[in-house]
Design a protein around this motif. Structure first.
Motif, mmCIF file in Angstrom:
data_model
loop_
_atom_site.group_PDB
_atom_site.id
_atom_site.type_symbol
_atom_site.label_atom_id
_atom_site.label_comp_id
_atom_site.label_asym_id
_atom_site.label_seq_id
_atom_site.Cartn_x
_atom_site.Cartn_y
_atom_site.Cartn_z
ATOM 1 N N ALA A 192 39.136 42.634 64.532
ATOM 2 C CA ALA A 192 37.914 43.299 64.996
ATOM 3 C C ALA A 192 37.478 42.759 66.353
ATOM 4 C CB ALA A 192 36.798 43.121 63.968
ATOM 5 N N ALA A 193 37.566 41.440 66.530
ATOM 6 C CA ALA A 193 37.166 40.845 67.803
ATOM 7 C C ALA A 193 38.111 41.252 68.918
ATOM 8 C CB ALA A 193 37.126 39.320 67.673
ATOM 9 N N ALA A 194 39.415 41.227 68.653
ATOM 10 C CA ALA A 194 40.385 41.625 69.673
ATOM 11 C C ALA A 194 40.183 43.077 70.084
ATOM 12 C CB ALA A 194 41.807 41.421 69.135
ATOM 13 N N LEU A 195 39.931 43.930 69.092
ATOM 14 C CA LEU A 195 39.713 45.345 69.408
ATOM 15 C C LEU A 195 38.441 45.524 70.229
ATOM 16 C CD1 LEU A 195 40.524 48.279 69.126
ATOM 17 C CD2 LEU A 195 39.343 48.346 66.921
ATOM 18 N N CYS A 196 37.376 44.806 69.873
ATOM 19 C CA CYS A 196 36.127 44.913 70.639
ATOM 20 C C CYS A 196 36.318 44.464 72.087
ATOM 21 C CB CYS A 196 35.031 44.089 69.974
ATOM 22 S SG CYS A 196 34.363 44.825 68.465
ATOM 23 N N ARG B 289 47.926 51.632 64.899
ATOM 24 C CA ARG B 289 47.891 51.409 66.347
ATOM 25 C C ARG B 289 47.265 52.611 67.055
ATOM 26 N NH1 ARG B 289 53.300 49.801 65.368
ATOM 27 N NH2 ARG B 289 54.106 51.616 66.495
ATOM 28 N N GLY B 290 47.588 53.794 66.582
ATOM 29 C CA GLY B 290 47.014 54.993 67.178
ATOM 30 C C GLY B 290 45.503 55.016 67.070
ATOM 31 N N LEU B 291 44.961 54.597 65.923
ATOM 32 C CA LEU B 291 43.512 54.552 65.755
ATOM 33 C C LEU B 291 42.886 53.510 66.678
ATOM 34 C CD1 LEU B 291 43.260 54.857 61.859
ATOM 35 C CD2 LEU B 291 42.686 56.603 63.570
ATOM 36 N N ALA B 292 43.550 52.365 66.830
ATOM 37 C CA ALA B 292 43.037 51.337 67.740
ATOM 38 C C ALA B 292 43.020 51.840 69.180
ATOM 39 C CB ALA B 292 43.887 50.072 67.627
ATOM 40 N N LEU B 293 44.093 52.509 69.582
ATOM 41 C CA LEU B 293 44.150 53.066 70.931
ATOM 42 C C LEU B 293 43.137 54.183 71.116
ATOM 43 C CD1 LEU B 293 48.011 53.094 71.519
ATOM 44 C CD2 LEU B 293 46.327 51.635 72.637
ATOM 45 N N ALA B 294 42.871 54.938 70.039
ATOM 46 C CA ALA B 294 41.864 55.990 70.133
ATOM 47 C C ALA B 294 40.481 55.400 70.391
ATOM 48 C CB ALA B 294 41.851 56.820 68.848
ATOM 49 N N ALA B 295 40.174 54.268 69.729
ATOM 50 C CA ALA B 295 38.891 53.600 69.977
ATOM 51 C C ALA B 295 38.792 53.149 71.430
ATOM 52 C CB ALA B 295 38.740 52.404 69.039
ATOM 53 N N MET B 296 39.892 52.623 71.966
ATOM 54 C CA MET B 296 39.899 52.223 73.371
ATOM 55 C C MET B 296 39.775 53.443 74.271
ATOM 56 S SD MET B 296 42.969 49.391 73.099
ATOM 57 C CE MET B 296 43.038 49.088 74.865
ATOM 58 N N GLY B 297 40.466 54.526 73.888
ATOM 59 C CA GLY B 297 40.413 55.741 74.705
ATOM 60 C C GLY B 297 39.031 56.357 74.754
ATOM 61 N N LEU B 298 38.241 56.227 73.691
ATOM 62 C CA LEU B 298 36.876 56.763 73.686
ATOM 63 C C LEU B 298 35.961 56.001 74.638
ATOM 64 C CD1 LEU B 298 36.241 57.454 69.892
ATOM 65 C CD2 LEU B 298 36.231 59.144 71.739
ATOM 66 N N ALA B 299 36.273 54.728 74.867
ATOM 67 C CA ALA B 299 35.405 53.899 75.708
ATOM 68 C C ALA B 299 35.391 54.368 77.156
ATOM 69 C CB ALA B 299 35.842 52.439 75.629
ATOM 70 N N ALA C 19 48.922 47.465 74.664
ATOM 71 C CA ALA C 19 48.036 47.363 73.506
ATOM 72 C C ALA C 19 48.788 47.671 72.220
ATOM 73 C CB ALA C 19 46.844 48.308 73.662
ATOM 74 N N GLY C 20 49.651 48.691 72.251
ATOM 75 C CA GLY C 20 50.418 49.045 71.067
ATOM 76 C C GLY C 20 51.299 47.909 70.577
ATOM 77 N N PRO C 21 52.177 47.357 71.434
ATOM 78 C CA PRO C 21 52.975 46.201 71.006
ATOM 79 C C PRO C 21 52.126 45.001 70.592
ATOM 80 C CG PRO C 21 53.941 47.205 72.950
ATOM 81 C CD PRO C 21 52.621 47.884 72.732
ATOM 82 N N TYR C 22 51.001 44.763 71.277
ATOM 83 C CA TYR C 22 50.130 43.640 70.919
ATOM 84 C C TYR C 22 49.614 43.796 69.490
ATOM 85 C CZ TYR C 22 45.837 40.852 70.687
ATOM 86 O OH TYR C 22 44.839 39.995 70.298
ATOM 87 N N PHE C 23 49.097 44.976 69.161
ATOM 88 C CA PHE C 23 48.588 45.195 67.817
ATOM 89 C C PHE C 23 49.701 45.138 66.771
ATOM 90 C CE2 PHE C 23 44.923 47.410 69.971
ATOM 91 C CZ PHE C 23 43.964 46.492 69.563
ATOM 92 N N ALA C 24 50.907 45.563 67.158
ATOM 93 C CA ALA C 24 52.026 45.507 66.218
ATOM 94 C C ALA C 24 52.493 44.075 65.988
ATOM 95 C CB ALA C 24 53.179 46.368 66.734
ATOM 96 N N ASP C 25 52.687 43.313 67.050
ATOM 97 C CA ASP C 25 53.257 41.974 66.940
ATOM 98 C C ASP C 25 52.257 40.935 66.444
ATOM 99 O OD1 ASP C 25 55.662 42.941 67.818
ATOM 100 O OD2 ASP C 25 55.463 42.188 69.870
#
Length: 408
Positions: free
Chosen positions: A309-313, A254-264, A239-245
């Motif tokens: 937003a869609a990819a993160l969801c 990236r950390g915030l995006a992973l945190a949203a995934m981690g809360l799920a 997920a980290g490389p995906y959001f970066a690239d």
């Protein structure tokens, strides 16, 4: 000061140790770009480093399962944690890919009993639906480890550097092992420990072989091989490389995006127990969870350049729906006898660990087939990786639905 009840102390210690295991297996994800640059890692080497953690877990399943039955989780987990601390220190001082591989192997060995100890202890302390509820709570709170491996780790690595961040994790792991020894008991205080007959090595192995022959186990293992591994491959590494690239996010973003995934994940785990007890059958929830998880990956694989937003969801949805493996663990627990709980747990965990070792490496190989565009991988590389993970879940679901069931 109020003294913790034995049951609360047990769940606290289990959540802490399993949470640290989650942190260690996910810690490469958010800092993967920086780690790759500093150590000159290819995508395949990065996938191998993450997979090495799970490969060493896999190798340890058989001896750890026997040790849990013979020595008990308290001693086994405490001893292995010392090896984890050694691996974490080596990881902090790694100068190339080879050193990182060795470090990840030691960390995996050190975490080899964390999740199995939760299954064994919850099976000894709780029964029936209470076991599912206790396990889901432990695994839910253990997801804090994934959250810490997101934005907090990114912030700490940005402030002190990733080497210092890994040294701090080594210190925390050592302190957690001391707390584990202080809080955990192998059996509940209100009933005596069951008699455990000493076993020869031959008898111990015979018990393990009897687990492998249990009717209905193959269908559980077929799905458990990929159920957790698919989501772990994404949130723990890619997920980290995906959001970066693809979306150009920096380390903190990236950390915030992973945190949203981690809360799920903890949200899903906290819902699993009540939903099973009051509304749905376990088998139906397992099938639905696998199907919905695969659907999230299929959409990501076929949708060219989705908005952030869609990819993160979709990725949050993948993690949310991937909370069903705890139900697979409970399903498997119903198959094996009490005196083989450790070996039964190790057998089930073996499938999960094998998948968690192979899928990150497989996705890394798929992504590595695509040439880099200057300093990034093309979006098509990640879409191909999502497709591979979706196919693995579909195959696992087919095994769960079609392989022979246990006799009534």
């Amino acid at each position: 000061m109020t003294r913790l009840s034995p049951g609360v102390a047990l769940l606290l210690a289990l959540a802490l140790l399993t949470g640290l295991s989650q942190f260690h297996r996910s810690a490469l994800g958010v800092i993967a770009p920086e780690l790759s640059a500093d150590l000159a890692l290819t995508p395949a080497m990065l996938g191998a480093a993450n997979g090495m953690f799970f490969a060493s877990l896999l190798v340890m399943q058989l001896p750890v399962g026997i040790a849990l039955d013979r020595l008990g989780p308290r001693l086994v987990v405490a001893g292995l944690s010392a090896i984890a601390v050694l691996g974490l220190m080596l990881q902090a001082f790694a100068t190339d890919g080879a050193a990182l591989l060795v470090a990840r192997a030691l960390i995996g060995i050190g975490c080899a009993a964390s999740f199995m100890s939760a299954v064994v202890l919850c099976a000894r302390w709780y029964g029936g639906g209470q076991m599912t509820l206790a396990l889901s709570r432990v695994f839910a709170f253990s997801q804090l480890g994934i959250l810490l491996a997101g934005a907090p780790l990114a912030w700490l690595a940005g402030w002190l550097g990733w080497r210092a961040a890994f040294l701090i994790s080594a210190l925390l792991t050592g302190l957690a092992a001391l707390l584990w020894w202080r809080l955990v008991r192998n059996d509940p205080p209100d009933r005596p420990a069951p008699a455990r007959k000493p076993e020869t090595l031959k008898e111990a192995l015979r018990g393990q072989f009897s687990i492998w022959r249990l009717p209905g186990l193959s269908r559980v293992l077929a799905l458990h091989l990929v159920a957790y591994a698919a989501a772990a491959t994404i949130i723990g590494l890619w997920a980290g490389p995906y959001f970066a690239d693809v979306h150009g996010l920096n380390a903190n973003e990236r950390g915030l995006a992973l945190a949203a995934m981690g809360l799920a994940m903890p949200i899903g785990l906290l819902l699993v127990g009540p939903l099973e007890r009051h509304f749905f059958k376990r088998a139906a929830m397992i099938s639905a969870g696998a199907a919905l998880s695969a659907t999230m990956l299929v959409i990501l694989a076929v949708w060219p350049t989705p908005p952030l937003a869609a990819a993160l969801c979709l990725l949050v949805g993948l993690v949310l729906f991937s909370s069903y493996p705890v139900l697979l663990v409970t399903e498997a627990r119903m198959l094996f006898p009490d005196h083989l709980v450790g070996r039964g747990a190790s057998t089930v965990n073996m499938a999960q660990v094998l998948g968690s070792s192979l899928l990150p490496l497989l996705m890394g190989l798929v992504i590595g087939f695509f040439p880099m565009d200057e300093f990034t991988r093309p979006e098509a590389a990640y879409r191909a990786g999502f497709a591979v993970l979706a196919a693995s879940l579909v195959l696992g679901l087919a095994g769960w639905r079609l392989l022979p069931r246990a006799k009534a």
